[in-house]
Design an enzyme around this catalytic site. Structure first.
Site, short mmCIF file in Angstrom:
data_model
loop_
_atom_site.label_atom_id
_atom_site.label_comp_id
_atom_site.label_asym_id
_atom_site.label_seq_id
_atom_site.Cartn_x
_atom_site.Cartn_y
_atom_site.Cartn_z
N LYS A 17 31.15 59.88 -36.50
CA LYS A 17 30.30 60.93 -37.10
C LYS A 17 30.72 61.26 -38.52
O LYS A 17 31.79 60.89 -38.98
CB LYS A 17 30.29 62.15 -36.18
CG LYS A 17 29.41 61.85 -34.96
CD LYS A 17 28.96 63.04 -34.21
CE LYS A 17 27.96 62.59 -33.14
NZ LYS A 17 27.87 63.54 -32.05
N ARG A 72 32.26 60.26 -25.47
CA ARG A 72 31.07 59.44 -25.75
C ARG A 72 31.36 58.65 -27.02
O ARG A 72 31.54 59.24 -28.09
CB ARG A 72 29.86 60.35 -25.94
CG ARG A 72 28.56 59.62 -26.20
CD ARG A 72 27.43 60.62 -26.43
NE ARG A 72 26.15 59.96 -26.58
CZ ARG A 72 25.70 59.45 -27.74
NH1 ARG A 72 26.44 59.51 -28.82
NH2 ARG A 72 24.52 58.87 -27.79
N1 HH2 Z 1 25.64 62.50 -30.30
C1 HH2 Z 1 24.57 61.70 -30.57
C2 HH2 Z 1 23.60 61.47 -29.59
N2 HH2 Z 1 23.71 62.01 -28.36
N3 HH2 Z 1 24.90 63.35 -26.83
C3 HH2 Z 1 25.93 64.15 -26.55
N4 HH2 Z 1 26.05 64.70 -25.33
N5 HH2 Z 1 26.91 64.41 -27.47
C4 HH2 Z 1 26.86 63.90 -28.72
O1 HH2 Z 1 27.76 64.21 -29.53
C5 HH2 Z 1 25.76 63.05 -29.06
C6 HH2 Z 1 24.77 62.80 -28.07
C7 HH2 Z 1 24.47 61.04 -31.90
O2 HH2 Z 1 25.05 59.77 -31.87
P1 HH2 Z 1 24.19 58.41 -31.74
O3 HH2 Z 1 23.49 58.36 -30.43
O4 HH2 Z 1 25.04 57.25 -32.02
O5 HH2 Z 1 23.19 58.53 -32.96
P2 HH2 Z 1 21.63 58.78 -33.05
O6 HH2 Z 1 21.34 60.17 -32.56
O7 HH2 Z 1 21.35 58.61 -34.53
O8 HH2 Z 1 20.95 57.75 -32.19
#
Ligand code: HH2
Length: 324
Positions: free
Chosen positions: A270, A304
């Site tokens: 992040k 995660r």
């Molecule tokens: N962060 C993201 C997405 N989902 N869910 C939970 N529970 N906690 C988190 O910190 C979290 C999440 C963002 O990461 P990513 O899925 O890699 O990115 P994007 O939202 O751009 O797909």
């Protein structure tokens, strides 16, 4: 000297705790030894100390790893790499082989500034991947969505967990649908919507505000028929938070044990890592590992992450030293 065993874990002993009371603008803080904690509300002590129930058949005595599978063109770290179903399925199988306990499948980016994805498009991306993985994997599948209908369809197809970055607030039908599925749910804190959440996030006290917001979401879930034992809490690193907010939350993760639920931390790759180090998103693995270890040291039960093999190795070293 007595110790406070948190979340029923013999390896998570605190010799002291800070008792924080907030009444409007007034916040009082008292650091006290575990012996003196008898003055804290009994309900709070019970939530802190109680052993967490396994969820989706997974025990919580040692940290679990959730591997991220983004079927999106625009996710912040891997957008477009796994948009084709075959690529997403192969990626999920790789993450399982690397040691993921859970695979979190999502088809809508919620990065800052991301545009929402409509229901049909989200279903079109996510369902074939879930349907292909269910008979193939031992790892539990989690659906990362804010939409009730996606939750319902994914649950019917065999996912074991719902992960909603809006904590069941985005879709008016989500609370009821999540309750009906009978599945455990991750309630993540976010301030504002992905499109605008980083514009100017403000809190009176970020740690206490996030804690109180999650406590209110737990109450709403309980009223809707989802018991606390089926809920997992997540402070939502990067969701409507400045660098200072993210760092304050990372330093205070253990407070969330007071909610009586397992804690999930999503810090992988992040932007706070980029802000602290100047590293581009592709080069944030060392910072991600540091954040993961900071979490498990405070008793976070679920991580995660995008980089499962590297996190597994870091956890193996950390776990090795715990019993030594
Ligand atoms: N962060 C993201 C997405 N989902 N869910 C939970 N529970 N906690 C988190 O910190 C979290 C999440 C963002 O990461 P990513 O899925 O890699 O990115 P994007 O939202 O751009 O797909």
């Amino acid at each position: 000297m007595s110790t406070l065993a948190v979340a029923g874990r013999g390896d998570l002993l605190f010799a002291a705790a800070e008792l924080i009371e907030r009444d409007g603008d007034k916040v009082s803080r008292r650091v006290m030894s575990a012996d003196a904690l008898g003055i804290a509300p009994p309900e709070l002590l019970d939530r802190l100390g109680r052993r967490r129930d396994p969820f989706a058949g997974l025990a919580l005595e040692r940290p679990l790893i959730v591997g991220v599978v983004n079927i999106t063109p625009d996710s912040f770290s891997d957008g477009g790499r796994y948009l084709a179903p075959d690529a997403a399925i192969a990626h999920a199988l790789r993450l399982e082989a690397e040691g993921a306990d859970i695979l979190d499948i999502g088809a809508e980016s919620t990065r800052p500034g991301a545009a929402p994805v409509d229901l049909q498009e989200e279903l079109r991306r996510v369902m074939p991947v879930i349907e292909a993985l269910v008979p193939k994997v031992r790892a539990r599948l989690s659906i990362d969505t804010r939409k009730a209908e996606v939750m319902q369809r994914a649950a019917r197809a065999g996912v074991a967990l719902i992960n909603d970055v809006s904590a069941l607030t985005h879709d008016p039908g989500a609370l009821q649908v999540a309750a009906e599925t009978g599945l455990p749910v991750v309630l993540m804190h976010a301030q504002g919507d992905p499109r605008t959440m980083q514009d100017d996030p403000r809190y009176a006290d970020v740690v206490l505000d996030v804690y109180d917001w999650l406590a209110a979401r737990i109450d709403a879930c309980e009223r809707a028929g989802i018991p606390r034992s089926r809920l997992i809490v997540d402070p939502g690193i990067g969701f409507g938070k400045t660098l200072a907010h993210n760092l304050a939350l990372l330093g205070a993760l253990s407070i969330f044990h007071g909610l009586g639920c397992p804690i999930l931390l999503g810090a992988s790759r992040k932007s706070f890592i980029g802000k602290l180090t100047g590293a581009d998103v592709a080069d944030r693995l060392p910072g991600s590992i540091a954040a993961a270890l900071l979490g498990v040291q405070q008793g976070v039960q679920i991580l995660r992450v995008h980089d499962v093999a590297a996190t597994r190795q870091a956890l193996a070293v950390w776990e090795g030293t715990q019993g030594a």
